[in-house]
Design a protein around this motif. Structure first.
Motif, PDB file in Angstrom:
ATOM      1  N   LYS A  24      -7.865  -8.088   3.972  1.00 17.10           N
ATOM      2  CA  LYS A  24      -6.910  -6.984   3.851  1.00 17.10           C
ATOM      3  C   LYS A  24      -6.246  -6.639   5.191  1.00 17.10           C
ATOM      4  O   LYS A  24      -5.093  -6.231   5.233  1.00 17.10           O
ATOM      5  CB  LYS A  24      -7.632  -5.742   3.332  1.00 17.10           C
ATOM      6  N   SER A  71      -4.293   5.771   7.851  1.00 15.83           N
ATOM      7  CA  SER A  71      -3.529   6.935   7.386  1.00 15.83           C
ATOM      8  C   SER A  71      -4.025   7.526   6.065  1.00 15.83           C
ATOM      9  O   SER A  71      -3.724   8.676   5.763  1.00 15.83           O
ATOM     10  CB  SER A  71      -2.049   6.586   7.296  1.00 15.83           C
ATOM     11  N   TYR A  74     -14.147  -6.508   7.696  1.00 15.04           N
ATOM     12  CA  TYR A  74     -13.452  -6.459   6.401  1.00 15.04           C
ATOM     13  C   TYR A  74     -13.326  -7.912   5.975  1.00 15.04           C
ATOM     14  O   TYR A  74     -12.499  -8.649   6.500  1.00 15.04           O
ATOM     15  CB  TYR A  74     -12.089  -5.774   6.495  1.00 15.04           C
ATOM     16  N   GLU A 106       0.840  -1.201   0.000  1.00 11.54           N
ATOM     17  CA  GLU A 106       0.000   0.000   0.000  1.00 11.54           C
ATOM     18  C   GLU A 106       0.872   1.246   0.000  1.00 11.54           C
ATOM     19  O   GLU A 106       1.937   1.257   0.616  1.00 11.54           O
ATOM     20  CB  GLU A 106      -0.891   0.019   1.249  1.00 11.54           C
ATOM     21  N   TYR A 138     -19.039   3.620   8.524  1.00 13.83           N
ATOM     22  CA  TYR A 138     -17.723   3.158   8.063  1.00 13.83           C
ATOM     23  C   TYR A 138     -16.892   4.372   7.685  1.00 13.83           C
ATOM     24  O   TYR A 138     -17.300   5.164   6.852  1.00 13.83           O
ATOM     25  CB  TYR A 138     -17.890   2.243   6.840  1.00 13.83           C
ATOM     26  N   TYR A 195     -17.708  -4.070  13.068  1.00 14.55           N
ATOM     27  CA  TYR A 195     -16.881  -3.654  11.932  1.00 14.55           C
ATOM     28  C   TYR A 195     -16.463  -4.942  11.240  1.00 14.55           C
ATOM     29  O   TYR A 195     -16.128  -5.929  11.892  1.00 14.55           O
ATOM     30  CB  TYR A 195     -15.631  -2.911  12.417  1.00 14.55           C
ATOM     31  N   ARG A 231      -4.412  -6.583   8.729  1.00 15.90           N
ATOM     32  CA  ARG A 231      -3.261  -7.308   9.235  1.00 15.90           C
ATOM     33  C   ARG A 231      -3.573  -7.992  10.560  1.00 15.90           C
ATOM     34  O   ARG A 231      -4.066  -7.365  11.504  1.00 15.90           O
ATOM     35  CB  ARG A 231      -2.076  -6.351   9.442  1.00 15.90           C
ATOM     36  N   GLY A 239     -13.211   4.112   7.225  1.00  5.45           N
ATOM     37  CA  GLY A 239     -11.975   3.781   6.505  1.00  5.45           C
ATOM     38  C   GLY A 239     -10.781   3.778   7.429  1.00  5.45           C
ATOM     39  O   GLY A 239      -9.650   3.600   6.991  1.00  5.45           O
ATOM     40  N   SER A 240     -11.021   3.981   8.727  1.00  2.00           N
ATOM     41  CA  SER A 240      -9.958   3.883   9.736  1.00  2.00           C
ATOM     42  C   SER A 240     -10.405   2.815  10.736  1.00  2.00           C
ATOM     43  O   SER A 240     -11.361   3.018  11.485  1.00  2.00           O
ATOM     44  CB  SER A 240      -9.783   5.238  10.420  1.00  2.00           C
ATOM     45  N   PHE A 241      -9.720   1.690  10.721  1.00  3.60           N
ATOM     46  CA  PHE A 241     -10.106   0.554  11.562  1.00  3.60           C
ATOM     47  C   PHE A 241     -10.154   0.963  13.032  1.00  3.60           C
ATOM     48  O   PHE A 241     -11.112   0.661  13.755  1.00  3.60           O
ATOM     49  CB  PHE A 241      -9.077  -0.562  11.346  1.00  3.60           C
ATOM     50  N   ASP A 250       0.980  -0.840  14.693  1.00  6.35           N
ATOM     51  CA  ASP A 250       0.639  -0.094  13.489  1.00  6.35           C
ATOM     52  C   ASP A 250       0.846   1.362  13.891  1.00  6.35           C
ATOM     53  O   ASP A 250       0.045   1.920  14.635  1.00  6.35           O
ATOM     54  CB  ASP A 250      -0.824  -0.358  13.087  1.00  6.35           C
TER      55      ASP A 250
HETATM   56  P1  AFP Z   1      -3.392   1.647   7.398  1.00  6.80           P
HETATM   57  O1  AFP Z   1      -3.718   3.084   7.376  1.00  6.80           O
HETATM   58  O2  AFP Z   1      -2.628   1.261   8.626  1.00  6.80           O
HETATM   59  O3  AFP Z   1      -2.755   1.167   6.137  1.00  6.80           O
HETATM   60  O4  AFP Z   1      -4.777   0.818   7.544  1.00  6.80           O
HETATM   61  C1  AFP Z   1      -5.870   1.030   6.726  1.00  6.80           C
HETATM   62  C2  AFP Z   1      -6.838  -0.115   6.917  1.00  6.80           C
HETATM   63  O5  AFP Z   1      -6.152  -1.335   7.085  1.00  6.80           O
HETATM   64  C3  AFP Z   1      -7.820   0.077   8.089  1.00  6.80           C
HETATM   65  O6  AFP Z   1      -7.470   1.058   9.003  1.00  6.80           O
HETATM   66  C4  AFP Z   1      -9.127   0.429   7.406  1.00  6.80           C
HETATM   67  O7  AFP Z   1     -10.261  -0.010   8.091  1.00  6.80           O
HETATM   68  C5  AFP Z   1      -9.015  -0.225   6.070  1.00  6.80           C
HETATM   69  O8  AFP Z   1      -7.628  -0.253   5.760  1.00  6.80           O
HETATM   70  C6  AFP Z   1      -9.763   0.568   5.048  1.00  6.80           C
HETATM   71  O9  AFP Z   1      -9.664  -0.067   3.831  1.00  6.80           O
HETATM   72  P2  AFP Z   1     -10.487   0.464   2.548  1.00  6.80           P
HETATM   73  O10 AFP Z   1      -9.867   1.771   2.176  1.00  6.80           O
HETATM   74  O11 AFP Z   1     -10.252  -0.614   1.535  1.00  6.80           O
HETATM   75  O12 AFP Z   1     -11.934   0.599   2.942  1.00  6.80           O
END
Ligand code: AFP
Length: 300
Positions: free
Chosen positions: A240, A104, A230, A50, A210, A228, A242, A212-214, A99
């Protein structure tokens, strides 16, 4: 008012563990200040392929330096580093996963992001989440919040800038059975089980949240409940997110708050990681909803 140090001591945490958690917690002011000058993307990819932001690499380098100099960590695995780092100067056996900055891609939109940390006592970083000694995350929102579990429930603290300490915000946090969900992934690539799960939510009056930040999406679960997710996809069955840096530490915290984490079939905290950058499909949140999801998966 209870402050972070006194809370950790009152739980019987060893002095080195208290020092390590406080050391990382104190870096959040420094990291917050760095946002202003590090707003864009790098041209580099992280080990998961990424695009890295300037803040990903800044926070990663900063925390590695601080942790490395502390003599408090023997082994460190970071989402932004290809390999596990070993510190020969360590006086402890703590092994840390992190992390440095989760979510980010939202920095340029000024939505909430944070740092996720898990700490094992000996045994290396490739251990199941059930063996964690402690886990915590910070979240940069209107407040800088730190949510921690040392295996005795979940507490949240807020940074008090004037007095330079973390003040207790919520104690013994218990996740309610809410009715909201946030799902990642492309609908066209969702596996059939996931489609059934989402249909169940839609037919039962769940609403969508949602960001986009876990770390931010999980944090709201502690207040509103829900889940939540994924999922794995037809392209990436292993999902996706980790296992080491996201699923395990947050899974530990949500479980300590009475919730659960699953990949649809197994409790993620029981998975023995095989490699540092392993990913996993995941569902995390309220216990009753996770049970329903596992029911849907087992009958599919
Ligand atoms: P990083 O910012 O540490 O790379 O993590 C991003 C992430 O893993 C998580 O925080 C989000 O929920 C997810 O990706 C969002 O993914 P999408 O952009 O595919 O929805």
């Amino acid at each position: 008012m209870l402050i972070l140090r006194r809370y950790l001591e009152s739980c019987g945490c060893e002095p080195d563990l208290v020092e390590l958690i406080r050391l990382i917690a104190r870096q959040m002011e420094t990291i917050r200040k760095a946002f202003l000058e590090n707003q864009t993307f790098e041209r580099t990819l992280n080990p998961s392929g990424e695009l890295q932001t300037q803040m990903d690499t800044w926070a990663d380098e900063h925390l590695i330096k601080v942790v490395g100099n502390s003599g408090l960590v023997r082994e460190l695995a970071s989402e932004e580093q290809p390999d596990i780092i070993r510190f020969d100067n360590s006086r402890t056996d703590y092994c840390m996963v992190m992390d440095p900055l989760d979510g980010s891609s939202l920095i340029s939109t000024n939505l909430a992001v944070g740092t996720i940390v898990g700490i094992y006592e000996g045994g290396g970083v490739l251990q199941p989440g059930s063996k964690l000694r402690a886990a915590f995350y910070t979240l940069f929102g209107p407040l800088t919040v730190l949510v921690v579990s040392v295996g005795k429930g979940v507490q949240s603290f807020a940074w008090d800038q004037e007095n330079e300490h973390y003040l207790l915000l919520r104690t013994c946090i218990s996740i309610p059975e809410g009715k909201q969900y946030g799902t990642g992934g492309l609908k066209m690539e969702w596996p059939p089980e996931h489609i059934k799960v989402i249909d169940y939510f839609d037919q039962n009056g769940f609403k969508i949240r949602y960001s986009g930040s876990f770390v931010a999406d999980c944090h709201q679960l502690l207040t509103y409940g829900g889940i939540y997710t994924y999922p794995g996809s037809t392209k990436n069955p292993e999902g996706k997110l980790r296992l080491l840096f996201e699923a395990i530490p947050l899974g530990f915290i949500i479980t300590q708050a009475g919730g659960r984490i699953t990949d649809g079939k197994r409790n993620i905290l029981e998975i023995v990681p095989e490699k540092q950058h392993q990913t996993t499909p995941l569902y995390i949140g309220s216990k009753g909803i996770i049970e329903k999801i596992e029911e849907i998966y087992s009958s599919s």
